[in-house]
Scaffold this motif. Structure first.
Motif, PDB file in Angstrom:
ATOM      1  N   ASP A   9       0.853  -1.170   0.000  1.00  0.00           N
ATOM      2  CA  ASP A   9       0.000   0.000   0.000  1.00  0.00           C
ATOM      3  C   ASP A   9       0.898   1.230   0.000  1.00  0.00           C
ATOM      4  N   GLY A  10       0.738   2.064  -0.997  1.00  0.00           N
ATOM      5  CA  GLY A  10       1.586   3.230  -1.155  1.00  0.00           C
ATOM      6  C   GLY A  10       1.463   4.240  -0.028  1.00  0.00           C
ATOM      7  N   SER A  11       0.335   4.263   0.695  1.00  0.00           N
ATOM      8  CA  SER A  11       0.189   5.226   1.788  1.00  0.00           C
ATOM      9  C   SER A  11       1.016   4.834   2.999  1.00  0.00           C
ATOM     10  N   GLY A  12       1.358   3.541   3.112  1.00  0.00           N
ATOM     11  CA  GLY A  12       2.163   3.084   4.239  1.00  0.00           C
ATOM     12  C   GLY A  12       1.402   2.981   5.538  1.00  0.00           C
ATOM     13  N   ARG A  33       5.055  -7.781   6.893  1.00  0.00           N
ATOM     14  CA  ARG A  33       6.293  -7.180   6.391  1.00  0.00           C
ATOM     15  C   ARG A  33       7.317  -8.232   5.970  1.00  0.00           C
ATOM     16  N   GLY A  34       6.830  -9.377   5.502  1.00  0.00           N
ATOM     17  CA  GLY A  34       7.725 -10.432   5.050  1.00  0.00           C
ATOM     18  C   GLY A  34       8.441 -10.038   3.771  1.00  0.00           C
ATOM     19  N   LYS A  35       9.720 -10.422   3.691  1.00  0.00           N
ATOM     20  CA  LYS A  35      10.527 -10.071   2.521  1.00  0.00           C
ATOM     21  C   LYS A  35      11.458 -11.220   2.167  1.00  0.00           C
ATOM     22  N   ASN A  36      11.775 -11.318   0.908  1.00  0.00           N
ATOM     23  CA  ASN A  36      12.834 -12.201   0.414  1.00  0.00           C
ATOM     24  C   ASN A  36      12.653 -13.669   0.799  1.00  0.00           C
ATOM     25  N   ILE A  88      -0.162  -0.553  11.129  1.00  0.00           N
ATOM     26  CA  ILE A  88       1.071   0.052  10.649  1.00  0.00           C
ATOM     27  C   ILE A  88       0.783   1.528  10.428  1.00  0.00           C
ATOM     28  N   ILE A  89       1.415   2.363  11.237  1.00  0.00           N
ATOM     29  CA  ILE A  89       1.143   3.786  11.221  1.00  0.00           C
ATOM     30  C   ILE A  89       2.064   4.503  10.239  1.00  0.00           C
ATOM     31  N   ASP A  90       3.308   4.095  10.203  1.00  0.00           N
ATOM     32  CA  ASP A  90       4.274   4.612   9.237  1.00  0.00           C
ATOM     33  C   ASP A  90       5.420   3.608   9.175  1.00  0.00           C
ATOM     34  N   LYS A  91       6.539   3.990   8.592  1.00  0.00           N
ATOM     35  CA  LYS A  91       7.649   3.046   8.405  1.00  0.00           C
ATOM     36  C   LYS A  91       8.236   2.535   9.707  1.00  0.00           C
ATOM     37  N   GLN A  92       8.071   3.258  10.804  1.00  0.00           N
ATOM     38  CA  GLN A  92       8.661   2.831  12.067  1.00  0.00           C
ATOM     39  C   GLN A  92       7.659   2.457  13.150  1.00  0.00           C
ATOM     40  N   SER A  93       6.398   2.838  13.045  1.00  0.00           N
ATOM     41  CA  SER A  93       5.439   2.677  14.137  1.00  0.00           C
ATOM     42  C   SER A  93       4.476   1.526  13.900  1.00  0.00           C
ATOM     43  N   ILE A  94       4.320   0.692  14.930  1.00  0.00           N
ATOM     44  CA  ILE A  94       3.438  -0.462  14.876  1.00  0.00           C
ATOM     45  C   ILE A  94       2.568  -0.473  16.127  1.00  0.00           C
ATOM     46  N   GLY A  95       1.251  -0.524  15.940  1.00  0.00           N
ATOM     47  CA  GLY A  95       0.322  -0.680  17.056  1.00  0.00           C
ATOM     48  C   GLY A  95      -0.103  -2.135  17.154  1.00  0.00           C
ATOM     49  N   LEU A  96      -0.189  -2.674  18.354  1.00  0.00           N
ATOM     50  CA  LEU A  96      -0.577  -4.063  18.589  1.00  0.00           C
ATOM     51  C   LEU A  96      -1.903  -4.085  19.342  1.00  0.00           C
ATOM     52  N   TYR A  97      -2.831  -4.958  18.899  1.00  0.00           N
ATOM     53  CA  TYR A  97      -4.157  -5.006  19.486  1.00  0.00           C
ATOM     54  C   TYR A  97      -4.624  -6.439  19.693  1.00  0.00           C
ATOM     55  N   ALA A  98      -5.467  -6.633  20.711  1.00  0.00           N
ATOM     56  CA  ALA A  98      -6.161  -7.901  20.934  1.00  0.00           C
ATOM     57  C   ALA A  98      -7.579  -7.564  21.388  1.00  0.00           C
ATOM     58  N   THR A 107       8.135   1.244  18.266  1.00  0.00           N
ATOM     59  CA  THR A 107       8.915   1.793  17.169  1.00  0.00           C
ATOM     60  C   THR A 107       9.972   0.784  16.776  1.00  0.00           C
ATOM     61  N   ASP A 108      10.088   0.557  15.485  1.00  0.00           N
ATOM     62  CA  ASP A 108      11.103  -0.354  14.949  1.00  0.00           C
ATOM     63  C   ASP A 108      11.737   0.339  13.751  1.00  0.00           C
ATOM     64  N   ASP A 109      12.981   0.781  13.905  1.00  0.00           N
ATOM     65  CA  ASP A 109      13.655   1.529  12.846  1.00  0.00           C
ATOM     66  C   ASP A 109      13.907   0.718  11.587  1.00  0.00           C
ATOM     67  N   ASN A 110      13.855  -0.610  11.683  1.00  0.00           N
ATOM     68  CA  ASN A 110      14.105  -1.458  10.525  1.00  0.00           C
ATOM     69  C   ASN A 110      12.832  -1.824   9.776  1.00  0.00           C
ATOM     70  N   ALA A 111      11.728  -1.265  10.179  1.00  0.00           N
ATOM     71  CA  ALA A 111      10.447  -1.632   9.584  1.00  0.00           C
ATOM     72  C   ALA A 111      10.260  -0.971   8.226  1.00  0.00           C
ATOM     73  N   GLY A 112       9.291  -1.442   7.519  1.00  0.00           N
ATOM     74  CA  GLY A 112       8.891  -0.883   6.243  1.00  0.00           C
ATOM     75  C   GLY A 112       7.392  -0.982   6.114  1.00  0.00           C
ATOM     76  N   VAL A 113       6.850  -0.599   4.958  1.00  0.00           N
ATOM     77  CA  VAL A 113       5.405  -0.610   4.797  1.00  0.00           C
ATOM     78  C   VAL A 113       4.933  -1.651   3.794  1.00  0.00           C
ATOM     79  N   THR A 114       5.839  -2.408   3.214  1.00  0.00           N
ATOM     80  CA  THR A 114       5.448  -3.395   2.221  1.00  0.00           C
ATOM     81  C   THR A 114       5.855  -4.780   2.686  1.00  0.00           C
ATOM     82  N   GLY A 115       5.360  -5.787   1.993  1.00  0.00           N
ATOM     83  CA  GLY A 115       5.786  -7.137   2.292  1.00  0.00           C
ATOM     84  C   GLY A 115       4.654  -8.131   2.260  1.00  0.00           C
ATOM     85  N   ASP A 116       4.965  -9.345   2.683  1.00  0.00           N
ATOM     86  CA  ASP A 116       3.997 -10.426   2.697  1.00  0.00           C
ATOM     87  C   ASP A 116       3.220 -10.430   4.006  1.00  0.00           C
TER      88      ASP A 116
END
Length: 146
Positions: A9-12, A33-36, A88-98, A107-116
């Motif tokens: 998703d291009g908006s991220g 965010r699965g890759k490769n 997924i809020i942006d390239k670094q921010s992740i909210g977790l819910y149950a 915050t995860d500096d290695n995160a991205g917005v695309t993937g499996d």
């Protein structure tokens, strides 16, 4: 065991969730965010003892491929159905819910917005089988301003 489908998703900004109806496993949850070809991904797992873990798996780090980003305990007793999700809020921010309750915002500096995207099940120690009944897997992009 896991299954993946590509997502971009291009908006991220997106939400990915699934409901666990029942499970007979040590842990089950979401992969995102699965890759490769399974070499890098994030996963949110709920264990049979009611704990949750957000981790990253990266085969490039041969000494420590699994890294825990955040862990904790679900509120109350583990019961089913259990709806878990990541926002997924942006390239670094992740909210977790149950069950619509925020577990954490990390915050995860290695995160991205695309993937499996996918689901995973881990077997109980000493057993060869494990199962989880996943239903209502959904992913949607957030449009407009937050």
């Amino acid at each position: 065991m896991s299954t993946f489908d590509p997502f971009y998703d291009g908006s991220g900004k997106y939400t990915y969730e699934v409901t666990i109806k029942q499970m007979d496993a040590s842990a089950a949850g979401l992969i995102f965010r699965g890759k490769n070809d399974d070499q890098y991904y994030h996963f949110l797992l709920v264990s049979s003892d009611g704990t949750y873990t957000l981790s990253v798996y990266d085969t490039l780090d041969k000494f420590k491929p699994y890294q825990v980003i955040k862990s904790g305990k679900l509120q109350g007793q583990l019961s089913f159905p259990l709806r878990i999700g990541v926002v997924i809020i942006d390239k670094q921010s992740i909210g977790l819910y149950a069950n619509s309750v925020e577990l954490a915002n990390v915050t995860d500096d290695n995160a991205g917005v695309t993937g499996d995207l996918g689901v995973a099940v881990f077997n109980n120690q000493g057993t060869k089988t494990a199962w989880t009944d996943f239903v209502n897997a959904k992913c949607w992009a957030h449009r407009g301003e937050w």
